[in-house]
Design an enzyme around this catalytic site. Sequence first.
Site, PDB file in Angstrom:
ATOM      1  N   LYS A   1      -9.426   4.451  -9.296  1.00  0.00           N
ATOM      2  CA  LYS A   1      -9.971   4.200  -7.950  1.00  0.00           C
ATOM      3  C   LYS A   1      -9.150   3.178  -7.184  1.00  0.00           C
ATOM      4  CE  LYS A   1     -14.076   2.872  -9.270  1.00  0.00           C
ATOM      5  NZ  LYS A   1     -14.132   1.503  -8.994  1.00  0.00           N
TER       6      LYS A   1
ATOM      7  N   ARG B   1     -22.705  -0.706  -7.376  1.00  0.00           N
ATOM      8  CA  ARG B   1     -22.532  -0.449  -8.800  1.00  0.00           C
ATOM      9  C   ARG B   1     -23.876  -0.328  -9.508  1.00  0.00           C
ATOM     10  NH1 ARG B   1     -16.975  -3.016  -9.543  1.00  0.00           N
ATOM     11  NH2 ARG B   1     -16.399  -2.528 -11.663  1.00  0.00           N
TER      12      ARG B   1
ATOM     13  N   ARG C   1      -2.928  -2.209 -18.434  1.00  0.00           N
ATOM     14  CA  ARG C   1      -2.904  -2.461 -16.990  1.00  0.00           C
ATOM     15  C   ARG C   1      -2.369  -3.867 -16.680  1.00  0.00           C
ATOM     16  NH1 ARG C   1      -8.153  -1.080 -13.568  1.00  0.00           N
ATOM     17  NH2 ARG C   1      -9.134  -2.686 -14.819  1.00  0.00           N
TER      18      ARG C   1
ATOM     19  N   ARG D   1      -5.379  -8.929 -16.281  1.00  0.00           N
ATOM     20  CA  ARG D   1      -6.699  -9.476 -15.984  1.00  0.00           C
ATOM     21  C   ARG D   1      -7.374  -9.939 -17.272  1.00  0.00           C
ATOM     22  NH1 ARG D   1      -9.724  -5.060 -12.383  1.00  0.00           N
ATOM     23  NH2 ARG D   1     -11.392  -5.740 -13.756  1.00  0.00           N
TER      24      ARG D   1
ATOM     25  N   ARG E   1     -17.832  -3.371 -20.407  1.00  0.00           N
ATOM     26  CA  ARG E   1     -17.778  -2.840 -19.035  1.00  0.00           C
ATOM     27  C   ARG E   1     -18.157  -1.357 -19.008  1.00  0.00           C
ATOM     28  NH1 ARG E   1     -11.930  -4.520 -17.627  1.00  0.00           N
ATOM     29  NH2 ARG E   1     -12.250  -3.433 -15.665  1.00  0.00           N
TER      30      ARG E   1
HETATM   31  P1  AMP Z   1     -13.398  -4.404 -11.097  1.00  0.00           P
HETATM   32  O1  AMP Z   1     -12.221  -5.177 -10.581  1.00  0.00           O
HETATM   33  O2  AMP Z   1     -13.953  -3.444 -10.100  1.00  0.00           O
HETATM   34  O3  AMP Z   1     -13.137  -3.773 -12.435  1.00  0.00           O
HETATM   35  O4  AMP Z   1     -14.562  -5.493 -11.334  1.00  0.00           O
HETATM   36  C1  AMP Z   1     -14.396  -6.547 -12.267  1.00  0.00           C
HETATM   37  C2  AMP Z   1     -15.726  -7.198 -12.569  1.00  0.00           C
HETATM   38  O5  AMP Z   1     -16.251  -7.797 -11.371  1.00  0.00           O
HETATM   39  C3  AMP Z   1     -16.818  -6.255 -13.047  1.00  0.00           C
HETATM   40  O6  AMP Z   1     -16.738  -6.010 -14.455  1.00  0.00           O
HETATM   41  C4  AMP Z   1     -18.072  -7.057 -12.674  1.00  0.00           C
HETATM   42  O7  AMP Z   1     -18.302  -8.109 -13.602  1.00  0.00           O
HETATM   43  C5  AMP Z   1     -17.673  -7.686 -11.356  1.00  0.00           C
HETATM   44  N1  AMP Z   1     -18.058  -6.828 -10.219  1.00  0.00           N
HETATM   45  C6  AMP Z   1     -17.235  -6.112  -9.411  1.00  0.00           C
HETATM   46  N2  AMP Z   1     -17.934  -5.435  -8.484  1.00  0.00           N
HETATM   47  C7  AMP Z   1     -19.239  -5.730  -8.716  1.00  0.00           C
HETATM   48  C8  AMP Z   1     -20.464  -5.335  -8.123  1.00  0.00           C
HETATM   49  N3  AMP Z   1     -20.501  -4.472  -7.111  1.00  0.00           N
HETATM   50  N4  AMP Z   1     -21.593  -5.844  -8.623  1.00  0.00           N
HETATM   51  C9  AMP Z   1     -21.609  -6.719  -9.641  1.00  0.00           C
HETATM   52  N5  AMP Z   1     -20.497  -7.118 -10.277  1.00  0.00           N
HETATM   53  C10 AMP Z   1     -19.325  -6.629  -9.817  1.00  0.00           C
END
Ligand code: AMP
Length: 242
Positions: free
Chosen positions: A39, A114, A156, A189, A200
Amino acid sequence: MNKVKNIDVVNMVNNYINEEKRQDMKTELIFLGPPACGKGTQTTKLAEYLHFPHIDTGSLLRAEIAAETPAGIEAKKFIDKGNLVPVELVSRIIKNRLSQEDCKDGYILDGFPRSLEQAEQLTKINNEINGSTQVRFMAIYFDIDTSILEERIVNRRSCSKCGEIYNLAFKAPKTQGLCDKCGGELIQRKDDTREIAHSRFETYDRETAPLVDYYTKMGVLKSIDANGTIDEVWERLLEVIK
Ligand code: AMP
């Protein structure tokens, strides 16, 4: 042949979006899919392409963490465990961001909502911001073979300066450790480890996957096959948004 087809689709998408802009219609595109489904790569490209802001909650939260704001300090506790950050915190950040002038004609939202609760929050936020503006809302689901995702996650890397995403297995940088685009240092990360990845995925299955049904019932969901190369998925994405 493929290139010609791609140019046709690109022109169609441009015409559609330009037509919407002429009719004062706002375009809201949200994206669903498990961690590392691609994405981030595709929505970054799409945002550049359509000239809409790319709003990625993960990056917004990581920026809060880097700046050591109270929201960042709170969010870190959840992100480090692979859990969702509390809905009030993330909704507040999203509402602020979507209220900004650059979102007036449309936006690309990556990583929010989410959960069902966040989806309801998004509807509320959009209603408050949009008033009587006409909106085209679409949820795009990246349907992918999940067995490949753990390897994607651990391979990644992202640029510490511009955020460009790489993968050591299939999209390696030309010079090891450095970004092709801006020369910035590539970093991994903290939550891209096997252990946190498992958590996750569990969070995704429990909280986020039900949104596919939710948006299907609302009649706004489009699914794309997210298996394959970046270029293949890009073509499929352009097909669904045209
Ligand atoms: P991502 O970069 O999208 O993989 O997000 C990394 C982490 O940020 C996730 O595993 C969550 O802990 C947090 N996170 C990102 N977006 C959200 C969201 N919409 N609601 C809650 N936590 C989020």
